[in-house]
Write a protein that holds these residues in place. Structure first.
Motif, PDB file in Angstrom:
ATOM      1  N   GLU A 117      45.200 -15.200  -9.884  1.00 45.40           N
ATOM      2  CA  GLU A 117      45.388 -13.757  -9.725  1.00 45.40           C
ATOM      3  C   GLU A 117      46.072 -13.376  -8.419  1.00 45.40           C
ATOM      4  O   GLU A 117      46.957 -12.509  -8.398  1.00 45.40           O
ATOM      5  CB  GLU A 117      44.034 -13.036  -9.819  1.00 45.40           C
ATOM      6  CG  GLU A 117      43.678 -12.711 -11.259  1.00 45.40           C
ATOM      7  CD  GLU A 117      42.301 -12.081 -11.384  1.00 45.40           C
ATOM      8  OE1 GLU A 117      41.835 -11.486 -10.393  1.00 45.40           O
ATOM      9  OE2 GLU A 117      41.705 -12.189 -12.467  1.00 45.40           O
ATOM     10  N   ALA A 118      45.644 -14.032  -7.317  1.00 49.08           N
ATOM     11  CA  ALA A 118      46.235 -13.696  -6.022  1.00 49.08           C
ATOM     12  C   ALA A 118      47.723 -14.033  -6.017  1.00 49.08           C
ATOM     13  O   ALA A 118      48.559 -13.267  -5.508  1.00 49.08           O
ATOM     14  CB  ALA A 118      45.510 -14.443  -4.902  1.00 49.08           C
ATOM     15  N   LEU A 119      48.049 -15.163  -6.629  1.00 43.75           N
ATOM     16  CA  LEU A 119      49.449 -15.578  -6.718  1.00 43.75           C
ATOM     17  C   LEU A 119      50.257 -14.570  -7.540  1.00 43.75           C
ATOM     18  O   LEU A 119      51.376 -14.200  -7.183  1.00 43.75           O
ATOM     19  CB  LEU A 119      49.512 -16.967  -7.374  1.00 43.75           C
ATOM     20  CG  LEU A 119      50.892 -17.560  -7.591  1.00 43.75           C
ATOM     21  CD1 LEU A 119      51.454 -18.082  -6.268  1.00 43.75           C
ATOM     22  CD2 LEU A 119      50.840 -18.710  -8.612  1.00 43.75           C
ATOM     23  N   GLU A 120      49.655 -14.138  -8.634  1.00 49.16           N
ATOM     24  CA  GLU A 120      50.321 -13.160  -9.502  1.00 49.16           C
ATOM     25  C   GLU A 120      50.627 -11.877  -8.726  1.00 49.16           C
ATOM     26  O   GLU A 120      51.727 -11.324  -8.822  1.00 49.16           O
ATOM     27  CB  GLU A 120      49.428 -12.822 -10.709  1.00 49.16           C
ATOM     28  CG  GLU A 120      49.278 -13.978 -11.678  1.00 49.16           C
ATOM     29  CD  GLU A 120      48.168 -13.740 -12.698  1.00 49.16           C
ATOM     30  OE1 GLU A 120      47.976 -12.589 -13.122  1.00 49.16           O
ATOM     31  OE2 GLU A 120      47.495 -14.726 -13.077  1.00 49.16           O
ATOM     32  N   ALA A 121      49.629 -11.438  -7.949  1.00 46.54           N
ATOM     33  CA  ALA A 121      49.808 -10.203  -7.194  1.00 46.54           C
ATOM     34  C   ALA A 121      50.900 -10.361  -6.141  1.00 46.54           C
ATOM     35  O   ALA A 121      51.680  -9.450  -5.885  1.00 46.54           O
ATOM     36  CB  ALA A 121      48.493  -9.810  -6.532  1.00 46.54           C
TER      37      ALA A 121
END
Ligand SMILES: [Zn+2]
Length: 278
Positions: free
Chosen positions: A257-261
């Motif tokens: 998720e953090a990477l996606e953001a």
């Protein structure tokens, strides 16, 4: 850097587990040549039911991309692995899928069965093979060092150079499943079978997951047998070649998720160690 002849981002891959948050251009670039990587294979590899993060990685795929330039395959960044996963409840796939393996078209999916570790059948087959190899000591020097009885091992060590022993061991293991193109074993303590003694990564060579800090662990290796299925021109001096490609991924299979953001990509890069064939 990508020219018109090279493949576009999605031309080669027919199905992305997450088609909304595709890898970035940089993630699909050969770090050695700057050329765009080619899609090699995709494994649909959900976590075991008892894995702590099984619920967030109900669907899980590892994609492998390879440089178009044969001489760069075994250089850092010549082969790159991307991990993508989704929880069971997600916007892209039904909660009750007709079957996990129906998610991806057959052309790109490679569903693998984990190799049984320490299975009695495999061990029995192995020792049979080893005994057969033992008879060849004097003639061809084809012997393995793994899973051999101590006394045989000693004989082998005296008779056969290390390099040959490794390769013969690799061949013997592969002879158990000659059609195998991938060896999969995402279990703590599992390790690749190396065709050659060197170069192998030390623990320090395998970086921890940059997203969560957990160590990476061996997940699967691509065998050289896959090269026979790529339809390459044998005379092409720059054809793809490898001894094996070992993929190490985050042992936690952590959230992306953090990477996606941050980047818009739902594909976390994992670590590949490419051992050349010679
Ligand atoms: Zn992680």
């Amino acid at each position: 850097m990508a020219s018109d002849e090279e493949l576009s981002d999605d031309e080669d891959v027919e199905a992305w587990l997450n088609p909304l948050k595709l890898p970035t251009k940089e993630q699909l670039m050969c770090k050695s040549t700057g050329k765009q990587l080619l899609f090699l294979l995709q494994l649909y590899a959900p976590l075991d039911d008892d894995h702590p993060n099984q619920t967030t990685a109900f669907h899980r795929a590892i994609l492998l991309f390879v440089t178009p330039k044969g001489s760069a395959v075994c250089k850092p960044g010549g082969v790159r692995a991307l991990r993508c996963q989704l929880p069971r409840r997600n916007a892209l796939y039904p909660y009750h899928a007709p079957g996990d393996t129906d998610l991806l078209p057959p052309a790109v999916q490679l569903v693998v069965e984990a190799e049984e570790r320490d299975s009695p059948e495999a061990e029995a087959a192995m020792s049979k093979l080893m005994m057969a190899y033992k008879d060849k000591v004097g003639q061809e020097g084809e012997l393995s060092e793994e899973e051999l009885p101590e006394e045989v091992l000693q004989q082998v060590e005296e008779a056969v150079p290390l390099e040959q022993r490794h390769f013969a061991m690799f061949q013997a293991r592969m002879a158990l499943a000659p059609d195998q193109v991938v060896r999969y074993c995402f279990q703590p303590g599992a390790h690749p079978l190396w065709p050659r003694p060197e170069p192998q990564p030390s623990t320090a060579d395998i970086p921890a997951c940059p997203l969560c800090g957990e160590p990476r662990q061996f997940e699967f290796q691509v065998l050289p047998q896959l090269l026979n299925h790529l339809g390459q021109d044998d005379l092409d001096e720059d054809a793809l070649d490898w001894g094996t490609l070992a993929v190490y991924s985050c042992s936690a299979s952590c959230s992306t998720e953090a990477l996606e953001a941050q980047t818009g990509s739902a594909y976390a890069e994992e670590f590949v160690w490419a051992q050349p064939s010679a």
